[in-house]
Design an enzyme around this catalytic site. Sequence first.
Site, PDB file in Angstrom:
ATOM      1  N   SER A   1       0.849  -1.189   0.000  1.00  0.00           N
ATOM      2  CA  SER A   1       0.000   0.000   0.000  1.00  0.00           C
ATOM      3  C   SER A   1       0.881   1.235   0.000  1.00  0.00           C
ATOM      4  O   SER A   1       2.056   1.187   0.390  1.00  0.00           O
ATOM      5  CB  SER A   1      -0.884  -0.006   1.252  1.00  0.00           C
ATOM      6  OG  SER A   1      -1.491   1.248   1.474  1.00  0.00           O
TER       7      SER A   1
ATOM      8  N   TYR B   1      -1.864  -0.401  10.556  1.00  0.00           N
ATOM      9  CA  TYR B   1      -1.927  -0.689   9.127  1.00  0.00           C
ATOM     10  C   TYR B   1      -0.644  -0.229   8.431  1.00  0.00           C
ATOM     11  O   TYR B   1      -0.063  -0.969   7.625  1.00  0.00           O
ATOM     12  CB  TYR B   1      -3.145   0.006   8.522  1.00  0.00           C
ATOM     13  CG  TYR B   1      -3.376  -0.321   7.058  1.00  0.00           C
ATOM     14  CD1 TYR B   1      -3.883  -1.559   6.689  1.00  0.00           C
ATOM     15  CD2 TYR B   1      -3.091   0.601   6.059  1.00  0.00           C
ATOM     16  CE1 TYR B   1      -4.101  -1.869   5.348  1.00  0.00           C
ATOM     17  CE2 TYR B   1      -3.299   0.299   4.721  1.00  0.00           C
ATOM     18  CZ  TYR B   1      -3.805  -0.930   4.370  1.00  0.00           C
ATOM     19  OH  TYR B   1      -4.010  -1.236   3.057  1.00  0.00           O
TER      20      TYR B   1
END
Length: 303
Positions: free
Chosen positions: A140, A153
């Site tokens: 990501s 995250y």
Amino acid sequence: MGQGRPEARVAVVTGAARGVGEATARRLARRGLRLALLGRELESLRQVASSLPTEACCIEVDVTDEAALQGAARGVQARLGSASVVVANAGIAAAGPFAASEAALFNRVIAVNLLGSANTARAFLPQLLQTGGYYLQIASTAAFGSAPLMSAYCASKAGVESFAQALRTELHPEGVDVGIAYLHWTGTDMIGGLDDHPVLRALRTHQPGPARRVHSPDQVAAWLMRGINRRATSVYAPPWLRFIQPLRPVLPVIVSHVARRSLAALPQAELRSTTGVLGAGGLADWEAHRPAPPGPPVTPPQC
């Protein structure tokens, strides 16, 4: 194509019940691959499998359970043959202030995203070595510059990037290629209610126009499929993200500066009230693993 190329071969996709995993499985099936769909939601996996144009098997498995994942790998090989493509896509996300978040939830995000990816690679590596295959790690832009309120995250995605980079160098002499996919805003249930969620809204508000755009899972899967076809070392979704790579040394400073402005107006009470796991898939995983409420506090010994 040569050994390890997609045609008429076997692909494994984790987190295949929905979102990017489901869309990528569909793209792979349209190229003629047989699919092994791995995930936590068996009925959803079966619905995906029944709509694919090629043979597919579904295995309900938790990627943090290494023994179960090893069993799943044996099942895939027995049913479909050795995997030549593995897409490590399974992941969950949580948002909110670190101090207000449950320690168990932070740990679960790390376990699924980072340790689950390592378990996936370990389970299917013997097959990839046989086929001269390709392993695609879904990462990501959270690895580019750590955003506040997404600490677990961001830490997990930075971790999987480093893991995949190390794995790439190790496996290159063995004929196995490792790619890393950098995904930006993608319209999955993980960011459902994007403009209503204070954390996600704040993180997105001050980004430049192109960076605020939300891409469909199918569009992201098309970019991933292009990378799989080329056995690319890096896959960018959207493609313009490749031009951000040279700026990475300064991105943490930029992200921090922009985030301070974005978060300054957010009431702490609102942030605390919306702290927790994001998306239906993540909620299903968290409900299955959420620990029981703690008992009464223990009086510490006197020193």
